[in-house]
Write an enzyme that holds these catalytic residues in place. Structure first.
Site: not given
Length: 461
Positions: A257, A255, A106, A253
């Protein structure tokens, strides 16, 4: 939280506390477990497991290790390659995979990585399955009514295969485009892709919807993900939006999400602002199911005051989009999220989705024909100071009697005019100390008092 898996997967520094061997064993277990479930239900089909990864150098190592473990246990591994966490959740659900795996840490630095497990409904993996994975990693597996010193390998034609599944990622992009209710023609939009998973997806979506799109941090090298980029360093996008005279900016960010926004004046629009803007928009249209927005205990005091003024109810969960989603699912709520930008729109996704969030904010801008700053204006943010304290033992530091005494003293002094929250990170060796009050100096003083006790007791690294 378990021994290996926290609130957002198995995360650690690559090849230190998260190794290629860990990934291989996770693959071995999942391939065997889902194959065993099928066999016990009378099916001879191989398990189908889909894998995505972000742009970290180590993501390739973990991908190949997972594939090795999955195929050795008889599962077929479908590779989305570099893609976002929400795309893995989406494809797991719509293409009926047994489960999905996302390789990402992340917002962490490039040298960290993680393994996130997603079930066949596109939701975070059930705790009981996570517990079995951990038991296998420790060589203490009990499953299906017996103990397993080792799980069997597949042989001959039952050995699994890997499948290039780039078409799945492309279908996810098409899904996002299909959610665009308005043309963005005439809008100048900035995107900060954090040199991460959104780098080759976000611009395609905004371009397809007609925006004049400006992108920064979309040149991943494997070692620059989140490096002075993305939602954790939004000051770069703030400057970019003002310099280019853009209508809005969106920062993701690693990834993708989560999403934070920047208005046309260069001001940050947090996850709390997003919950307010879209929650109000849904209420005005009669679409806010149960008249409730789901927040976490980290949401700002000002958000609740703003909701009170317009008659919106709210729930508070523990920190983590996992807990937000669980509450939403149990109570049939349609929007929830975190101050950090994890926003869940349950009608469209089963997890936080940064690109989807940016599209939903654009929908409000286009529908209401207002600037982003105007939409956010009624929400007055209370000053907040948050300090992350790196510690040797999170639980011991948080539970220490002297630390608790100082926290209680601060809470009593703040009374109804503010609050203090001390909690451990679910993914890092940190204790987070947060204070909100009407004056920032008061916030800073209160945080310092608690942090000083943690330091004096010798818990800090």
């Amino acid at each position: 939280m378990g021994k290996y898996f926290g609130t957002d997967g198995f995360r650690g520094t690559a090849n230190e506390n998260l190794t290629a061997d860990h990934a291989y064993k996770v693959g071995r277990f999942l391939g065997w477990y889902y194959g065993e479930l099928k066999r016990r239900s009378g099916s001879n089909e191989a398990p189908r497991i889909v894998i995505g990864k972000d742009t970290r150098r180590s993501s390739y190592m973990f991908e190949y290790s997972l594939v090795g473990g999955l195929t050795a246990s008889g599962a077929d591994a479908y590779l989305l390659h570099v893609t976002t966490t929400p795309s893995v959740a989406y494809i797991s659900r719509v293409d009926s995979f047994d489960c999905g795996i996302m390789i990402s840490a992340s917002h962490n630095p490039y040298y960290d990585n993680g393994i996130k497990l997603i079930n066949g409904q596109g939701e975070k993996m059930e705790d009981d399955v996570i517990e079995l994975v951990e038991a296998y990693l420790d060589g203490k597996l009990t499953a299906f009514g017996q103990e397993w010193s080792e799980i069997p390998f597949a042989h001959g034609e039952n050995i699994g295969k890997s499948v290039d599944y780039i078409s799945g990622r492309n279908r996810y992009v098409g899904y996002l485009i299909s959610l665009g209710m308005y043309s963005f023609r005439g809008m100048k939009i900035g995107l900060d892709c954090a040199n991460g998973a959104a780098w080759n997806i976000a611009k395609s979506v905004f371009d397809a919807l007609g925006a004049e799109t400006y992108v920064i941090n979309a040149e991943p090298t494997g070692t620059n993900i989140n490096n002075n980029a993305g939602s954790t360093h939004i000051e770069n996008l703030q400057k970019f939006v003002v310099e280019k005279g853009l209508d809005a900016g969106f920062a993701y960010d690693g990834d993708a999400d989560r999403c934070l926004c920047v208005d046309e004046k260069g001001e940050v629009i947090t996850g709390d602002h997003i919950l307010y803007i879209y929650g109000r928009y849904m209420k005005e249209r009669g679409k806010l199911i149960n008249n409730t927005v789901v927040t976490t205990v980290m949401s700002n005091f000002g958000l609740y005051r703003a909701f009170d003024e317009i008659g919106i109810d709210y729930a508070k969960t523990a920190v983590g989009d996992k807990y937000v989603y669980e509450y939403m699912k149990e109570h049939d709520c349609c929007i929830g999220g975190e101050q950090s930008g994890h926003i869940i729109f349950s009608k469209y996704a089963s997890t936080g989705d940064g690109i989807l969030t940016s599209l939903k904010i654009m929908q409000v801008i286009m529908s209401r024909e207002k600037k982003l700053s105007e939409l956010a204006a009624p929400f007055k943010v209370y000053p907040q100071v948050l300090e992350n304290v790196k510690v040797k033992d999170k639980k011991a530091a948080q539970d220490d009697s002297d630390v608790r005494a100082e926290v209680d003293k601060v809470a009593a002094e703040l009374g109804d005019a503010g609050r203090i929250l001390v909690r451990e990170s679910g993914t890092e060796p940190l204790v987070r100390v947060m204070v909100e009050a009407q004056d920032e100096a008061v916030c800073r003083s209160c945080v310092d008092r608690v942090v000083n006790v943690i330091k004096l007791k010798g818990y800090t690294l």
